[in-house]
Write a protein that holds these residues in place. Structure first.
Motif, PDB file in Angstrom:
ATOM      1  N   LEU A 206       0.904  -1.156  -0.039  1.00 12.99           N
ATOM      2  CA  LEU A 206       0.055  -0.059   0.150  1.00 12.99           C
ATOM      3  C   LEU A 206       0.885   1.301  -0.022  1.00 12.99           C
ATOM      4  N   GLN A 207       2.017   1.141   0.220  1.00  9.95           N
ATOM      5  CA  GLN A 207       2.947   2.562   0.161  1.00  9.95           C
ATOM      6  C   GLN A 207       3.610   2.581  -1.087  1.00  9.95           C
ATOM      7  N   ILE A 208       3.504   1.769  -2.198  1.00 15.23           N
ATOM      8  CA  ILE A 208       4.220   1.570  -3.388  1.00 15.23           C
ATOM      9  C   ILE A 208       3.572   2.769  -4.372  1.00 15.23           C
ATOM     10  N   VAL A 209       2.345   2.773  -4.466  1.00  9.15           N
ATOM     11  CA  VAL A 209       1.749   3.781  -5.132  1.00  9.15           C
ATOM     12  C   VAL A 209       2.014   5.380  -4.554  1.00  9.15           C
ATOM     13  N   PRO A 210       2.075   5.439  -3.284  1.00 11.44           N
ATOM     14  CA  PRO A 210       2.214   6.988  -2.819  1.00 11.44           C
ATOM     15  C   PRO A 210       3.842   6.987  -2.953  1.00 11.44           C
ATOM     16  N   MET A 211       4.561   6.130  -2.952  1.00 10.08           N
ATOM     17  CA  MET A 211       5.989   6.418  -3.100  1.00 10.08           C
ATOM     18  C   MET A 211       6.396   6.761  -4.534  1.00 10.08           C
ATOM     19  N   VAL A 212       5.595   6.432  -5.581  1.00 12.94           N
ATOM     20  CA  VAL A 212       5.930   6.470  -7.061  1.00 12.94           C
ATOM     21  C   VAL A 212       5.562   7.693  -7.413  1.00 12.94           C
TER      22      VAL A 212
END
Length: 298
Positions: A77-83
């Protein structure tokens, strides 16, 4: 002729990201420059001390702005916000890949925000340990393990070739799947087993007055079956939230299977129980005998 130096940014230098860094520095040495971002300064210091990265910083721009490849290994769930956070700093032609255990959720969100000159190639190394953090990282963690590369995210062949020229040094056994099939299969061989392992530990916790005596009896069988219940809870909560449909469907099937065993036990139907164990033994023995890859699907 000197080889072109590759710059790799690892976002989340924990078990998986740290193992990748250790492996690639061991195999490529100065032909690769690795930057890293961790949750804490202590983790970044440890990543540099262990040699998993050449440079670590809490400054996202400093970590990614020169990167040819960005390897994302935080909870799903942190991957998209990190991108979203790193996109403004990526150079043209940068390749984003990841180690997320679920793929469809990530791709559904990324395809809406990625510019045409930034490429996403979904990946899932099917390996791990019950321990987490960069101190658990091992340079040979990927050797002989399945590593899924999803090829239907629109990246050109040149990007795939560049990524694989780096990842092949892991010694993993690479395979390709489409996104939907990956998530369905991962739920069967990885996600549901984790839920089941945690359920067995929960069963022990709920054994009431027998728990102390049960603990005294714990041997290899219980430890082996529940080993993966020691995995990172944050990571597995995200997996269940992003692959919930497939996980729920397979848990219901598992519930039906266990229900049939319950009925057979209550009815003293030894033949049904015998057939249940015989069929599962034959299938598992055949898998072990015929498997070309050794899976460790944490």
């Amino acid at each position: 002729m000197a080889r072109e130096k590759t710059t790799l940014a690892i976002i989340g230098v924990g078990l998986i990201g740290g193992s990748l860094g250790l492996c690639l520095k061991d195999k490529l040495g100065d032909d690769i420059y690795i930057t890293g971002l961790c949750r804490s300064q202590a983790s970044m210091d440890k990543a540099m001390e262990l040699g998993a990265v050449d440079f670590a910083s809490p400054d996202v721009k400093a970590v990614v702005e020169q990167a040819d490849i960005i390897f994302l290994s935080p909870p799903v769930l942190q991957i998209v916000p990190m991108v979203e956070k790193i996109l403004p700093y990526l150079k043209k032609g940068a390749i984003i890949t990841d180690a997320g255990s679920t793929k469809q959720y990530i791709w559904e969100h990324l395809q809406k925000i990625l510019p045409p000159d930034i490429y996403y190639i979904a990946g899932h190394p099917m390996t791990g340990r019950e321990k987490s953090g960069v101190t658990a990282a091992k340079k040979d963690l990927f050797v002989g393990k399945a590593y899924v590369i999803v090829e239907d995210t629109g990246a050109p062949k040149e990007a795939h070739d560049k990524l694989m020229s780096v990842l092949r040094h892991t010694g993993a056994n690479f395979t390709t799947l489409d996104i939907a099939k990956h998530d369905r299969c991962a739920s069967v061989i990885s996600h549901v087993p984790h839920v089941a392992a945690a359920a067995l530990v929960t069963l022990l916790n709920q054994s009431g007055g027998d728990m102390e005596s049960c603990i005294k009896l714990i041997g290899g069988g219980f430890k082996d079956t529940t080993r993966i219940a020691s995995s990172n809870a944050d990571m597995w909560a995200d997996i269940c939230m992003t692959n919930g449909k497939a996980i729920a469907a397979n848990l219901r099937t598992l519930q039906e299977i266990i229900g049939s065993v319950i009925t057979a036990c209550e009815n003293q139907d030894r033949q049904a129980v015998y057939d249940y164990f015989t069929a599962s033994k034959k299938r598992r023995d055949a898998l072990l005998e015929n498997a070309q890859n050794k899976f460790d699907p944490n």
